[in-house]
Enzyme design. Structure first.
Site, mmCIF file in Angstrom:
data_model
loop_
_atom_site.group_PDB
_atom_site.id
_atom_site.type_symbol
_atom_site.label_atom_id
_atom_site.label_comp_id
_atom_site.label_asym_id
_atom_site.label_seq_id
_atom_site.Cartn_x
_atom_site.Cartn_y
_atom_site.Cartn_z
ATOM 1 N N THR A 108 23.506 -23.984 5.789
ATOM 2 C CA THR A 108 23.462 -22.534 6.120
ATOM 3 C C THR A 108 24.677 -21.691 6.021
ATOM 4 O OG1 THR A 108 24.142 -22.866 8.398
ATOM 5 C CG2 THR A 108 21.588 -22.888 7.748
ATOM 6 N N CYS A 109 25.955 -22.318 5.688
ATOM 7 C CA CYS A 109 27.343 -21.666 5.446
ATOM 8 C C CYS A 109 27.474 -21.047 4.130
ATOM 9 C CB CYS A 109 28.299 -22.365 6.071
ATOM 10 S SG CYS A 109 28.504 -22.882 7.946
ATOM 11 N N LEU A 110 27.914 -20.071 4.026
ATOM 12 C CA LEU A 110 28.457 -19.483 2.819
ATOM 13 C C LEU A 110 29.714 -20.060 2.201
ATOM 14 C CD1 LEU A 110 27.412 -15.875 3.349
ATOM 15 C CD2 LEU A 110 25.950 -17.816 2.241
#
Length: 110
Positions: A108-110
């Site tokens: 879910t992290c960019l």
């Protein structure tokens, strides 16, 4: 990319995540923290060991909301607050807790 810790060369991703979590130890965490401008305190270690245990137990990484909920359940309300976690990991609590704990980049992290 390569991270050298105590003479040992460890592969890291372009984002700075350790490619093999089994090679993680406290010296690796300290080196990764230093590269990210973080001075590890007892509070940091508590979160790092927590996320490593979570990953070992569930074999996946939580999203940010699940991360806070799991911390709340295990370590208490104060340590699950976004203000507390942002103070420890200003550029993203989940992302940097995982990075310094030698875990993969959360999906879910960019």
């Amino acid at each position: 990319m390569v991270l050298t810790v105590d003479g040992l060369e460890l592969e890291i991703t372009d984002d700075g995540f350790l490619r093999n979590a089994a090679l993680w130890n406290e010296r690796v965490a300290e080196e990764l923290a230093g590269q990210n401008g973080i001075q590890l305190s007892a509070a940091h270690w508590e979160i790092l060991f927590f996320i490593r245990e979570y990953y070992r137990q569930y074999q996946h990484l939580p999203n940010a909301r699940m991360f806070a909920a799991a911390i709340r359940k295990t370590l208490g309300e104060d340590k699950a607050s976004s203000r507390y976690l942002q103070k420890l990991f200003p550029d993203g609590p989940l992302k940097y807790a995982c990075k310094l704990a030698g875990l993969p980049k959360p999906p879910t992290c960019l």
